[in-house]
Design a protein around this motif. Structure first.
Motif, mmCIF file in Angstrom:
data_model
loop_
_atom_site.group_PDB
_atom_site.id
_atom_site.type_symbol
_atom_site.label_atom_id
_atom_site.label_comp_id
_atom_site.label_asym_id
_atom_site.label_seq_id
_atom_site.Cartn_x
_atom_site.Cartn_y
_atom_site.Cartn_z
ATOM 1 N N VAL A 110 0.434 -0.793 0.317
ATOM 2 C CA VAL A 110 0.327 -0.111 0.327
ATOM 3 C C VAL A 110 1.339 1.027 0.166
ATOM 4 O O VAL A 110 2.102 1.196 0.776
ATOM 5 N N THR A 111 0.130 2.360 -0.753
ATOM 6 C CA THR A 111 1.253 3.682 -1.032
ATOM 7 C C THR A 111 -0.104 4.483 -0.478
ATOM 8 O O THR A 111 -1.397 4.112 -0.569
ATOM 9 N N MET A 112 -0.057 5.582 0.242
ATOM 10 C CA MET A 112 -0.464 6.806 0.320
ATOM 11 C C MET A 112 0.281 8.261 0.696
ATOM 12 O O MET A 112 1.666 7.949 0.007
ATOM 13 N N ASP A 113 -0.835 8.988 -0.195
ATOM 14 C CA ASP A 113 -0.419 9.792 -0.718
ATOM 15 C C ASP A 113 -0.852 11.474 0.166
ATOM 16 O O ASP A 113 -2.299 11.481 0.008
ATOM 17 N N PHE A 114 -0.497 11.784 1.182
ATOM 18 C CA PHE A 114 -0.973 12.637 1.893
ATOM 19 C C PHE A 114 -1.923 14.031 1.990
ATOM 20 O O PHE A 114 -2.022 15.057 1.865
ATOM 21 N N SER A 115 -0.913 14.221 0.331
ATOM 22 C CA SER A 115 -1.017 15.994 -0.199
ATOM 23 C C SER A 115 -1.062 15.864 -1.738
ATOM 24 O O SER A 115 0.214 16.238 -2.178
ATOM 25 N N PRO A 116 -2.181 14.754 -2.255
ATOM 26 C CA PRO A 116 -2.081 14.606 -4.200
ATOM 27 C C PRO A 116 -2.033 16.295 -4.150
ATOM 28 O O PRO A 116 -2.395 16.450 -5.511
ATOM 29 N N ASN A 117 -2.917 16.770 -3.310
ATOM 30 C CA ASN A 117 -3.926 18.395 -3.888
ATOM 31 C C ASN A 117 -4.995 17.842 -4.963
ATOM 32 O O ASN A 117 -5.253 18.556 -5.994
ATOM 33 N N ILE A 118 -6.082 16.851 -4.430
ATOM 34 C CA ILE A 118 -7.079 16.746 -4.576
ATOM 35 C C ILE A 118 -8.452 16.787 -4.068
ATOM 36 O O ILE A 118 -7.852 16.473 -2.859
ATOM 37 N N THR A 119 -9.404 17.230 -4.230
ATOM 38 C CA THR A 119 -10.654 17.512 -3.598
ATOM 39 C C THR A 119 -11.207 16.581 -3.366
ATOM 40 O O THR A 119 -11.830 15.904 -4.847
ATOM 41 N N LEU A 120 -12.618 17.041 -2.624
ATOM 42 C CA LEU A 120 -13.830 16.119 -3.291
ATOM 43 C C LEU A 120 -14.392 16.623 -3.940
ATOM 44 O O LEU A 120 -15.440 15.793 -4.876
ATOM 45 N N HIS A 121 -13.876 17.786 -4.327
ATOM 46 C CA HIS A 121 -15.367 18.445 -5.813
ATOM 47 C C HIS A 121 -14.070 17.488 -6.946
ATOM 48 O O HIS A 121 -14.839 16.779 -7.479
ATOM 49 N N ASP A 122 -13.327 16.925 -6.877
ATOM 50 C CA ASP A 122 -12.382 15.989 -8.219
ATOM 51 C C ASP A 122 -12.829 15.258 -8.065
ATOM 52 O O ASP A 122 -13.444 14.789 -8.919
ATOM 53 N N VAL A 123 -13.163 14.745 -7.209
ATOM 54 C CA VAL A 123 -13.399 13.039 -7.386
ATOM 55 C C VAL A 123 -14.516 13.207 -7.367
ATOM 56 O O VAL A 123 -15.366 12.070 -8.647
ATOM 57 N N LEU A 124 -15.689 14.086 -6.943
ATOM 58 C CA LEU A 124 -17.132 14.146 -7.227
ATOM 59 C C LEU A 124 -17.059 13.783 -8.375
ATOM 60 O O LEU A 124 -18.469 13.987 -9.574
ATOM 61 N N ALA A 125 -16.899 15.193 -9.166
ATOM 62 C CA ALA A 125 -16.834 16.254 -10.449
ATOM 63 C C ALA A 125 -15.759 15.835 -11.039
ATOM 64 O O ALA A 125 -15.095 16.694 -11.687
ATOM 65 N N PRO A 126 -15.199 14.807 -11.369
ATOM 66 C CA PRO A 126 -13.706 14.336 -12.085
ATOM 67 C C PRO A 126 -13.257 15.621 -13.828
ATOM 68 O O PRO A 126 -14.704 15.390 -14.533
ATOM 69 N N LYS A 127 -12.542 15.863 -13.614
ATOM 70 C CA LYS A 127 -12.040 17.006 -14.688
ATOM 71 C C LYS A 127 -11.544 16.185 -15.844
ATOM 72 O O LYS A 127 -11.077 15.628 -15.571
ATOM 73 N N PRO A 128 -11.852 16.780 -17.087
ATOM 74 C CA PRO A 128 -10.575 15.900 -17.831
ATOM 75 C C PRO A 128 -9.173 16.102 -17.473
ATOM 76 O O PRO A 128 -9.088 17.251 -16.699
ATOM 77 N N ALA A 129 -8.475 15.481 -17.738
ATOM 78 C CA ALA A 129 -6.737 14.976 -17.439
ATOM 79 C C ALA A 129 -6.349 17.023 -18.356
ATOM 80 O O ALA A 129 -5.892 17.841 -17.428
#
Length: 133
Positions: A110-129
Motif C-alpha cells: 500500500v502506498t499513501m499520499d497525504f498531499s496529492p492536491n485533490i479535493t472532494l470536488h475533483d472526485v465527485l466531478a472529475p475533470k478531463p486531464a
C-alpha cells in the motif's frame, strides 16, 4: 467511522476498496483487480462534511439553490489523500460442499499520499486531464 468509504466512488456500491466476494463478484474476480486506487479524508471533521456533501450532491431530495452552492464550495475545501493497494500474491481455496471459492491469503503493498492536491470536488466531478490544476 471509515475515512475511505465517503471519499472513494462509486458510493453505496462495489468499488476498489472492497477485497471480498460480494455484490456479484466471486473471490477470483475480486483478487484479479490487482491495482486499486482509493481516496480518503484526513479528519473526522472532513468526514462529516464529506458525508453531507456526497449525500446532498448525489442523492438530493429537496436541495435548495443556496445549499447546492454551499456544498459545491465545501466540496472544493475538503482535501483528500490518495492511496493505492497493489496485490502481490493471493491464494484461493477451491469450492467445497457447494460453498463458493474463498480468498485464503492475500499479500499486498500500500502506498499513501497525504498531499496529492485533490479535493472532494475533483472526485465527485472529475475533470478531463487537460483541465486539471
Amino acid at each position: 467511522v471509515e475515512f475511505v468509504e465517503i471519499a472513494t466512488p462509486p458510493y453505496h456500491g462495489y468499488n476498489e476498496r472492497f477485497l471480498a466476494a460480494t455484490n456479484g463478484y466471486s473471490s477470483r474476480e475480486a483478487v484479479k483487480i490487482t491495482i486499486r486506487t482509493f481516496y480518503f479524508v484526513e479528519s473526522l471533521v472532513d468526514q462529516h462534511i464529506a458525508s453531507e456533501v456526497v449525500n446532498m450532491a448525489l442523492y438530493p431530495t429537496a436541495v435548495s439553490e443556496m445549499d447546492k452552492s454551499r456544498i459545491a464550495s465545501e466540496a472544493g475545501n475538503v482535501f483528500l489523500g490518495r492511496g493505492q493497494l497493489r496485490i502481490t500474491h493471493y491464494h484461493i481455496d477451491p469450492a467445497k460442499n457447494g460453498e463458493p471459492d474463498t480468498i485464503a491469503e492475500v499479500k499486498f503493498d500500500v502506498t499513501m499520499d497525504f498531499s496529492p492536491n485533490i479535493t472532494l470536488h475533483d472526485v465527485l466531478a472529475p475533470k478531463p486531464a487537460s483541465l486539471r490544476r
